[in-house]
Write a protein that holds these residues in place. Structure first.
Motif, mmCIF file in Angstrom:
data_model
loop_
_atom_site.group_PDB
_atom_site.id
_atom_site.type_symbol
_atom_site.label_atom_id
_atom_site.label_comp_id
_atom_site.label_asym_id
_atom_site.label_seq_id
_atom_site.Cartn_x
_atom_site.Cartn_y
_atom_site.Cartn_z
ATOM 1 N N SER A 27 5.336 -16.632 -2.065
ATOM 2 C CA SER A 27 4.508 -16.666 -0.929
ATOM 3 C C SER A 27 4.813 -15.241 -0.034
ATOM 4 N N LYS A 28 5.986 -14.840 -0.174
ATOM 5 C CA LYS A 28 6.250 -13.635 0.556
ATOM 6 C C LYS A 28 5.572 -12.479 -0.106
ATOM 7 N N VAL A 29 5.529 -12.565 -1.495
ATOM 8 C CA VAL A 29 4.923 -11.501 -2.193
ATOM 9 C C VAL A 29 3.506 -11.405 -1.945
ATOM 10 N N LYS A 30 2.873 -12.486 -1.927
ATOM 11 C CA LYS A 30 1.377 -12.651 -1.592
ATOM 12 C C LYS A 30 1.067 -12.200 -0.032
ATOM 13 N N SER A 31 1.903 -12.376 0.924
ATOM 14 C CA SER A 31 1.808 -11.968 2.199
ATOM 15 C C SER A 31 2.032 -10.231 2.124
ATOM 16 N N ASP A 117 11.110 -13.988 8.174
ATOM 17 C CA ASP A 117 11.782 -15.047 7.402
ATOM 18 C C ASP A 117 10.706 -16.417 7.311
ATOM 19 N N ASP A 118 9.981 -16.623 8.367
ATOM 20 C CA ASP A 118 9.344 -17.719 8.539
ATOM 21 C C ASP A 118 7.500 -17.144 8.029
ATOM 22 N N GLY A 119 7.561 -16.097 7.616
ATOM 23 C CA GLY A 119 6.008 -15.638 7.072
ATOM 24 C C GLY A 119 4.974 -15.450 8.139
ATOM 25 N N SER A 120 5.296 -15.295 9.380
ATOM 26 C CA SER A 120 4.391 -15.255 10.592
ATOM 27 C C SER A 120 4.124 -13.958 11.218
ATOM 28 N N ARG A 121 5.035 -12.980 10.878
ATOM 29 C CA ARG A 121 5.175 -11.647 11.328
ATOM 30 C C ARG A 121 5.310 -10.541 10.165
ATOM 31 N N ALA A 122 4.905 -9.448 10.240
ATOM 32 C CA ALA A 122 5.156 -8.467 9.103
ATOM 33 C C ALA A 122 5.426 -6.813 9.792
ATOM 34 N N LYS A 123 6.106 -6.245 9.172
ATOM 35 C CA LYS A 123 5.974 -4.564 9.542
ATOM 36 C C LYS A 123 5.742 -3.998 8.229
ATOM 37 N N GLY A 124 4.968 -2.656 8.521
ATOM 38 C CA GLY A 124 4.799 -1.972 7.324
ATOM 39 C C GLY A 124 4.552 -0.492 7.963
ATOM 40 N N ARG A 125 5.105 0.411 6.819
ATOM 41 C CA ARG A 125 4.913 1.860 7.145
ATOM 42 C C ARG A 125 4.118 2.433 5.991
#
Length: 266
Positions: A27-31, A117-125
């Motif tokens: 799930s994390k990889v897909k996100s 951790d809960d799959g609701s937010r992300a950060k990206g560079r």
């Protein structure tokens, strides 16, 4: 017989835990891939001045923002004011889509994405290396005249999942440098791209607020990393984010850049 059944139940329980762990990882990889696709989509739309499509990639959230050239555009309305207002009017005379002979390419590369951790937010560079300019055939009709330039910049963004869909939450773009095609970045004139200086509504297409310590070449400060060092687990030291003159102490330089936070995190 009873001991064998108990052992079997233990094994089944352990397999269940392993399966749950694998599902969480998948799930994390897909996100992560969904967020990368979102950012890449942003770049493709931006390339062709599809500013309505760009604005629709952003979350409808009070803390949504775009930071660009020392200005912060807040909320979905601020996002629209920047892309559909400022950019569209400046580059393509208010239309949604490209105009003949005008180039703006924004490849989105080197994406590093981390999901919470809960799959609701992300950060990206991400990094962008932009080539831009006008063709000589439109030099008398386009407001930029005959011009061609290079640009390099870094994004440190945040993303949010709303109704099962990843959206851009806080886009921070730091254009590191600009350079004319003819002379290159070593000869970039001061204030080649002016920082935002007036806010909305004094400037109808301006930001809601101005950012502290904006940066442009030859300033080479480090945009803070949202992630820790993958081996040591430490963040880069504040002094190492600065860019003093050659041989000088970091304390003599402009303060390190600091990533803004959403109001809910302050």
């Amino acid at each position: 017989m009873g001991s064998e059944i108990a052992e079997l139940k233990t094994q089944i329980a352990e397999l269940g835990k392993q399966l749950s762990s694998v599902q969480d990882q998948l799930s994390k990889v897909k996100s992560q891939e969904d967020v990368r696709k979102l950012q890449y989509t942003y770049g493709y739309y931006l390339d062709k001045c599809l500013y309505r499509e760009v604005a629709d990639l952003f979350a409808d959230h009070p803390d949504t923002c775009v930071e660009f050239l020392g200005g912060r555009y807040n909320g979905k309305e601020g996002v629209k004011r920047l892309y559909i207002g400022r950019f569209a009017k400046t580059f393509v005379k208010g239309r949604n889509g490209p105009v003949h002979g005008f180039l703006l390419d924004h490849p989105q590369i080197q994406g590093i994405v981390d999901i919470n951790d809960d799959g609701s937010r992300a950060k990206g560079r991400f990094r962008s290396m932009m080539s831009a300019g006008t063709h000589e055939s439109i030099k008398d009709t386009h407001p930029r005249g005959l011009v061609q330039w290079w640009e390099g910049g870094v994004y440190e963004n945040e993303y949010i999942k709303q109704d099962g869909v990843w959206k851009i939450f806080r886009l921070r773009y730091f254009p590191f440098w600009h350079g004319t095609f003819e002379k290159g970045w070593s000869h970039t004139p001061p204030n080649y791209i002016p920082f935002m200086s007036k806010t909305y509504p004094e400037d109808p297409a301006g930001p809601n607020e101005l950012c502290e310590n904006p940066m442009l070449w030859p300033d080479t400060r480090v945009v803070p990393f949202h992630y820790a060092h993958p081996i040591t687990g430490k963040q880069v030291a504040e002094g190492d984010l600065r860019a003093p003159q050659y041989g000088e102490d970091p304390s003599t330089s402009t303060p390190a850049l600091v990533l803004s936070k959403a109001k809910s995190e302050q």
